[in-house]
Write a protein that holds these residues in place. Structure first.
Motif, short mmCIF file in Angstrom:
data_model
loop_
_atom_site.label_atom_id
_atom_site.label_comp_id
_atom_site.label_asym_id
_atom_site.label_seq_id
_atom_site.Cartn_x
_atom_site.Cartn_y
_atom_site.Cartn_z
N LEU A 137 0.96 -1.23 0.00
CA LEU A 137 -0.04 -0.15 -0.04
C LEU A 137 0.83 1.38 0.05
CD1 LEU A 137 -2.72 -1.11 2.65
CD2 LEU A 137 -2.52 -1.61 0.26
N ARG A 138 1.26 1.70 -1.21
CA ARG A 138 2.09 2.84 -1.31
C ARG A 138 1.58 3.99 -1.96
NH1 ARG A 138 4.93 -1.49 -3.69
NH2 ARG A 138 5.10 -0.02 -5.49
N GLN A 139 2.16 5.06 -1.75
CA GLN A 139 1.54 6.38 -2.67
C GLN A 139 1.88 6.24 -4.13
OE1 GLN A 139 3.27 9.16 -3.86
NE2 GLN A 139 5.21 8.30 -3.74
N ASP A 140 3.08 5.61 -4.65
CA ASP A 140 3.29 5.64 -5.82
C ASP A 140 2.53 4.63 -6.61
OD1 ASP A 140 4.76 2.85 -6.36
OD2 ASP A 140 5.56 3.71 -4.33
N ASN A 141 1.96 3.74 -6.04
CA ASN A 141 1.00 2.79 -6.83
C ASN A 141 -0.48 2.89 -6.76
OD1 ASN A 141 0.78 1.68 -4.32
ND2 ASN A 141 1.72 -0.45 -4.95
N ALA A 142 -0.63 3.98 -5.98
CA ALA A 142 -2.18 4.14 -5.84
C ALA A 142 -3.14 4.09 -6.88
CB ALA A 142 -2.59 5.51 -5.17
N SER A 143 -2.62 4.80 -8.09
CA SER A 143 -3.54 4.56 -9.18
C SER A 143 -3.42 3.32 -9.81
CB SER A 143 -3.26 5.60 -10.28
OG SER A 143 -1.76 5.52 -10.60
N ARG A 144 -2.40 2.37 -9.69
CA ARG A 144 -2.09 1.18 -10.22
C ARG A 144 -3.03 0.18 -9.34
NH1 ARG A 144 2.96 -1.84 -10.71
NH2 ARG A 144 3.97 0.10 -9.81
N ARG A 145 -3.15 0.37 -8.18
CA ARG A 145 -3.78 -0.40 -7.24
C ARG A 145 -5.31 -0.36 -7.57
NH1 ARG A 145 -3.31 1.21 -1.95
NH2 ARG A 145 -1.89 2.95 -2.16
N LEU A 146 -5.80 1.11 -7.54
CA LEU A 146 -7.26 1.17 -7.49
C LEU A 146 -7.61 1.93 -8.79
CD1 LEU A 146 -6.96 2.64 -3.93
CD2 LEU A 146 -7.59 0.30 -4.38
N GLY A 147 -6.90 2.25 -9.47
CA GLY A 147 -7.65 2.79 -10.92
C GLY A 147 -8.17 1.93 -11.53
N PRO A 148 -7.88 0.43 -11.71
CA PRO A 148 -8.69 -0.40 -12.53
C PRO A 148 -9.81 -0.84 -11.87
CG PRO A 148 -6.35 -1.08 -12.51
CD PRO A 148 -6.54 0.21 -11.72
N ARG A 149 -10.06 -0.82 -10.57
CA ARG A 149 -11.24 -1.17 -9.69
C ARG A 149 -12.17 -0.09 -9.98
NH1 ARG A 149 -11.27 -4.57 -5.00
NH2 ARG A 149 -13.58 -4.28 -5.36
N ALA A 150 -11.64 1.21 -9.88
CA ALA A 150 -12.67 2.41 -9.99
C ALA A 150 -13.23 2.47 -11.64
CB ALA A 150 -11.62 3.73 -9.61
N ARG A 151 -12.24 2.12 -12.49
CA ARG A 151 -12.69 2.05 -13.83
C ARG A 151 -13.90 1.01 -14.01
NH1 ARG A 151 -8.20 1.58 -17.58
NH2 ARG A 151 -7.44 -0.47 -16.32
N GLU A 152 -13.65 -0.08 -13.55
CA GLU A 152 -14.44 -1.18 -13.79
C GLU A 152 -15.82 -0.95 -13.05
OE1 GLU A 152 -12.34 -4.97 -12.04
OE2 GLU A 152 -14.47 -5.19 -11.11
#
Lengths: 483, 629
Positions: free
Chosen positions: B438-453
């Motif tokens: 759970l890092r700041q650098d990968n926030a969009s990589r972790r959660l972006g696809p979920r949000a898009r979905e």
């Protein structure tokens, strides 16, 4: 968790169990006990028309097999309402007349009215399930029951009283401290007023490693306390092994126990010497057929030697150590060995050679090359079972040789007495060492901290759960936090 | 407000939770109404003028990755930026921004206005409309509004009470704003458990009266960091903070006046946060500390006011002036606003589901300080999740829950529901079992696809996410595929104190050396990307390649815990009857009503033995249920 995994878990404690708590057979008194939600109901069924006895008060009652049934016994009955009982459930203890018959009939009546027979260890398992004791304590209860020596008794009782649990708890506390430093180091910025440095984290980790290793050092001796140190009598034919075996047994006759499951080709007995358990193995008349030992004329069974914690090597005091004996001693490697010069009553004083330790042998030129130096001959004792020479001295040195640490500290100290315990502590220690090494290699603290989780888990498995709230509590207690 | 006064979702409150809730609900396609007593104060920063910090900075980026407002509003308002924990490795880098108190709410409001299907209305909500135990809308001073789902984000307004010294206390949600009394009373009357917390603010001062020569100047990082992964706002002019220290003089003043403090005089009963102690607290609890740090933080570009971080207090106004005058640089300072303590109602959060829906009242959601948390970021994260779930419910779609290994937001919500909290809750990295993931650098990589979905992203955000994903892949591939010649590698290795190479070697191999940084390798290897702008992608590679073994082990641990999470617990399990479980665990589980075995295991007081019994009890119970039906 999958269903397969859960099906391996212990059976649920919702039924009521009953068992004979004393050993079956002739005796004045026997104790039948029950535990579970139906325990009081079963008691009511056995004492129709009577009031429930007052909790935790021994009360005389007539036990019958149900309403209008035959009288089984007049017995003292005590009830222990949950949760203040051994198991944490409703419990009943019936102190009845002993012998083969009465306890059996009462137990049958319990089962007929709603209880079932308990599995071995089930009362204690329920106590663990209900948080009355932790696993380490439960194991110690078993050790206490099965204890064969004073030292084992003391160690087990110490553990039952949470002595070891407390120590493991303290180690866990220390781990929480390291994690609290880590939490402070990571969770509060560099600009804050009193940052915790990596050095401080590392120092705390070093201290934890040392403490874990100190406890681990008790494991070899602690584990021997339960099984007894395997002490193998070896030596040429007629060197006096069997006489020594009998002499040691004879004086400790009260605690002689046959060990079930051992082969019939050797005599084995657990005896207590100086309060410490020794598992004495006499291999008299045995020669290992597929081994050089036979040719060498030394009697011993190789499979016992592999497990030996100590070897008592008997040589007649008149005889010189031949190449066969020296060969054998060399083959022992690092198993501690005592050289016994037997039958000194038959030998004129001036014929008895000097001390036969490794150094002594070398000094006397008996060291054939440097082979004897490979053996770990710690002591040499002149012995006669006829007039008792040396027996006292032997009994003095044996506990020191095997249980040296415990002899010095006493047995009421935290010691690891089971492989399960030492494995968990070893794992915690290994993880802490990996953490320290990672820091030394320059791995960032936040990354290396991942190594501490398995250490936590290992100690948790011994005791209970750790929570991050606990770590943060520590942080807030010890640090003043600014921005 | 539309003429029929009927919406899909109503959000009560316009703070950090309320605005994210409203935007998320509307983005998912629900007709959403946000009601707040003062529309001019939407998105206001009522405490310190800063967003982010350790763990919190990651949450701000998670909110952004899920399509939220906080990230871009911060970018548009930040007047000083610092990457905290820079010395401790990229795994725990934590962005923090001082913000302009005017620009931040302006950015929030602008973002809200962009969302179609979101309506704003100024009014005080006084009660809920309910029918058969379900929420059907809200009542306000001006009438009734109907909706199938209502998200309450009342902050500190529920029976809020402000204390300035032990004599003066006044009902208020914030200084100068009326508290919300009726709503609190109604929720309590409907049977919800209610408790009280307190928190405090420091005084603010006129910067023109400060002698800065006696303070230490703290400039921000020069780097062009952005909280938002999707929207590129322009960053305002930057300003410094100033550091000074309290000393003996302040201690003397505070000790002499302790009995006049509302916090110590017994006027306030609720518990306050230990990590944000008042100066009274610090003096009493740490008598050995010779001095305490004080940050003077700019309130805004156009403001001369400074926020005196570190000196929150509930002492009387004249005592505040007196102790401030003992602090170096503040000897002649003018106080513009006095510090105060505020106590307020919150609802112990074990009454919620993981969707933040109130268990007892379907359709009612709580988010933010009302759940016992503190902090803008914690509020925003909850608001987004509550708003999204309210909308999903109305739209008849399945709920959206983040697990503990997916996001700090997941850790936050699960902690609240499973463990509860007896002080205002804030996030720390220590609360997360998987901080390497759970890092700041990968926030969009972790959660972006979920949000898009699930449809939380706008079209523009979707496009931005695609570009990001390509960039991440490109950077990653460069390190794995690029072979660097000794002539190019060795100067860098020499600088880092790393042993030279004789053969050409892959960049990823060199990156595994702890002392060799990814950005240096990118330069040495002649990478086509720019490590100073692709900071997230480079930081991610740095961690995931250099500490591959650690990250992999953590991911494995997460997976094995997931298996426990697959063991679901029936919602109507009669815990009181499960006699094989210890009474303490039974009581705790009946209160929390965990939804999975994993959650049950996290409840304090539930032992591994209890979990084993629970498995068997559940199987037994299921068999019994099967017989009856």
């Amino acid at each position: 968790m999958t269903d397969e995994a859960s099906s391996r878990l212990p059976e649920l404690a919702v039924d009521t169990i009953a068992a004979l708590a004393t050993s079956p057979g002739v005796g004045a008194i026997a104790l039948v006990r029950m535990s579970g939600p139906e325990a009081f109901e079963v008691l009511r069924a056995l004492t129709p028309g009577e009031d429930d006895p007052a909790p935790r008060t021994a009360t005389l009652r007539s036990l019958t097999k149900g309403e209008g049934g035959d009288l089984l016994d007049r017995a003292l009955v005590t009830s222990f309402p949950r949760p203040e009982s051994y198991t944490g459930e409703d419990m009943v203890e019936i102190s009845c007349h002993g012998g083969w018959l009465v306890p059996r009939m009462i137990l049958d009546a319990c089962v007929a009215t709603g209880a079932r027979l308990a599995e071995p260890g089930e009362f204690t398992r329920r106590a663990v399930l209900h948080g009355k004791m932790d696993l380490v304590q439960a194991e110690a209860v078993l050790d206490l029951i099965e204890g064969r020596s004073k030292a084992q008794h003391d160690a087990a009782l110490f553990q039952v009283e949470r002595g070891l649990s407390r120590r493991i708890g303290e180690l866990r506390e220390q781990l929480v401290t390291v994690e609290a430093y880590l939490a402070h180091h990571i969770d509060f910025p560099e600009e804050d007023e009193a940052p915790v440095t990596v050095d401080r984290v590392a120092d705390a980790a070093d201290a934890l490693r040392d403490a874990l290793e100190e406890l681990l050092e008790t494991a070899p001796e602690g584990e021997l306390l339960r099984e007894g140190a395997v002490t193998v009598l070896a030596g040429p034919p007629n060197s006096g092994k069997s006489s020594l075996y009998n002499a040691l047994l004879g004086e400790e006759r009260a605690i002689v126990t046959d060990i079930p499951g051992t082969t019939r080709d050797a005599l084995e007995a657990v005896i207590s010497i100086g309060g410490f358990p020794f598992r004495l193995v006499d291999t008299a008349g045995l020669r290992d057929s597929d081994d050089q030992v036979e040719e060498l004329g030394v009697e011993v069974a190789r499979r016992y030697l592999d497990r030996a914690d100590l070897v008592l090597f008997c040589v007649e005091s008149q005889a010189d150590l031949g190449s066969a004996e020296l060969e054998f001693l060399t083959g022992l490697g690092d198993v501690p060995t005592v050289l016994l010069r037997t039958k000194v009553d038959l030998t004129p004083r001036d014929r008895v050679s000097g001390p036969l330790t490794s150094e002594g042998l070398a000094a006397e030129g008996l060291d054939d090359g440097h082979r004897v130096n490979a053996a770990d001959v710690r002591e040499s004792v002149d012995l006669s079972v006829v007039d008792g020479t040396g027996l006292g001295r032997l009994k003095e040195i044996l506990p020191e040789l095997v249980y040296g640490g415990l002899v010095r500290t006493g047995t009421s100290v935290p010691a690891l007495t089971r492989a399960r315990q030492s494995e968990a502590v070893q794992k915690a220690r290994d993880q802490v060492v990996a953490f320290i090494e990672a820091l030394e290699e320059g791995t960032p603290v936040a990354v290396a901290s991942a190594l501490l989780r398995p250490a936590e888990t290992a100690l948790e498995e011994l005791l209970g759960l750790i929570s991050t709230d606990e770590i943060l509590d520590r942080v807030f207690r010890e640090f003043c936090i600014g921005k | 407000m539309s003429s029929d006064r009927t919406y899909d979702v109503i959000i009560v409150g316009g703070g950090h939770a309320g605005s994210e809730a409203a935007a998320a609900a509307a983005r998912l396609g629900a007709r959403t109404l946000l009601i707040t007593p003062d529309l001019a104060r939407v998105g206001q920063m009522s405490c310190n003028p800063a967003i982010g910090g350790i763990a919190k900075g990651v949450v701000a980026r998670e909110v952004d990755a899920l399509g939220g407002i906080m990230g871009r509003a911060t970018d548009a308002a930040r007047i000083q930026f610092r990457m905290l924990n820079r010395s401790k490795g990229p795994a725990v880098w934590s962005p923090r921004a001082q913000c302009d108190r005017e620009l931040y709410p302006f950015g929030v409001r602008r973002a809200l206005d962009e969302v179609p299907g979101l309506f704003l209305h100024e009014d005080m909500v006084t009660g809920l409309l309910m029918q058969d135990g379900r929420v059907t809308g809200v009542r306000t001073g001006g009438g009734e509004f109907r909706a199938e789902a209502v998200v309450v984000t009342a902050g500190t307004f529920l029976r809020g009470r402000i204390h300035i010294g032990s004599d003066a206390s006044v009902g208020a949600g914030r200084v100068g704003e009326a508290p919300s009394v009726e709503l609190a009373q109604e929720l309590e009357a409907r049977g919800l458990e209610i408790a009280r917390f307190k928190t405090g603010t420091p005084p603010r001062i006129d910067g023109r009266s400060v002698d800065f020569t006696r303070t230490e100047r703290q400039d921000g990082d020069p780097q062009d960091f952005r909280f938002s992964s999707y929207v590129r706002e322009s960053i305002p002019e930057q300003r410094p903070c100033w550091i000074t220290w309290t000393g003996e003089g302040l201690r003397e003043v505070v000790e002499r006046n302790l009995d006049r403090s509302a916090l110590f005089g017994g006027e306030i009963s609720g518990r306050g946060p230990r990590y944000c102690p008042s100066i009274e607290d610090k003096i009493v609890r740490f008598p050995d500390a010779a001095r305490h740090q004080v940050f003077l933080e700019p309130e805004g570009l156009e403001s001369t006011e400074l926020y005196v971080n570190g000196l929150s207090t509930s002492l009387p106004a004249e005592v505040q002036v007196e102790f401030l005058h003992t602090v170096p640089g503040l000897e002649r300072v003018e106080v513009t606003r006095v510090g105060y303590a505020i106590e307020y109602d919150y609802f112990p959060p074990h009454q919620l589901r993981h969707t933040l829906e109130v268990r007892a009242f379907p359709g009612l959601y709580f988010a933010g300080q009302i759940n016992g948390t503190t902090g803008y970021e914690e509020a925003a994260g909850q608001g987004l999740m509550a708003g999204a779930n309210a909308a999903l419910r109305v739209l008849g779609r399945s709920p959206f829950v983040l697990e503990r290994d997916e996001a700090y937001i997941g850790v936050l919500i699960d902690d609240l529901i499973t463990k509860g909290t007896d002080e205002p809750y804030r996030l720390f990295t220590s609360r997360a079992e998987f901080r390497l993931l759970l890092r700041q650098d990968n926030a969009s990589r972790r959660l972006g696809p979920r949000a898009r979905e699930i449809g939380l992203l706008t079209e523009r955000q979707n496009e931005a996410l695609e570009i990001l994903e390509e960039r991440d892949l490109r950077v990653q591939r460069w390190f794995v595929e690029t072979v660097i010649e000794p002539a190019d590698a060795n100067p860098l290795l020499g600088q880092c104190g790393s042993s030279p190479v004789r053969q050409p070697v892959r960049a990823s191999e060199l990156l595994k050396r702890p002392e060799v940084p990814a950005s240096g390798l990118a330069h040495a290897g002649g990478a086509m990307f720019d490590p100073s702008t692709d900071t997230d992608a480079v930081a991610a590679v740095e961690i995931e390649i250099k500490y591959e073994g650690y990250v992999r082990r953590e991911a494995e641990r997460a997976r094995s815990l997931r298996r426990q999470a697959d063991f679901e617990l029936p919602d109507d399990l009669p815990y009181e009857d499960l006699l094989s479980i210890s009474s303490e665990a039974r009581e705790k589980m009946a209160r929390v009503r965990p939804s999975t075995l994993a959650q049950a295991g996290r409840i304090p007081g539930v032992s591994p033995a209890d979990l084993q019994s629970l498995i068997l009890e559940v199987r037994r119970w299921r068999r019994k249920e099967a017989c009856f039906t």
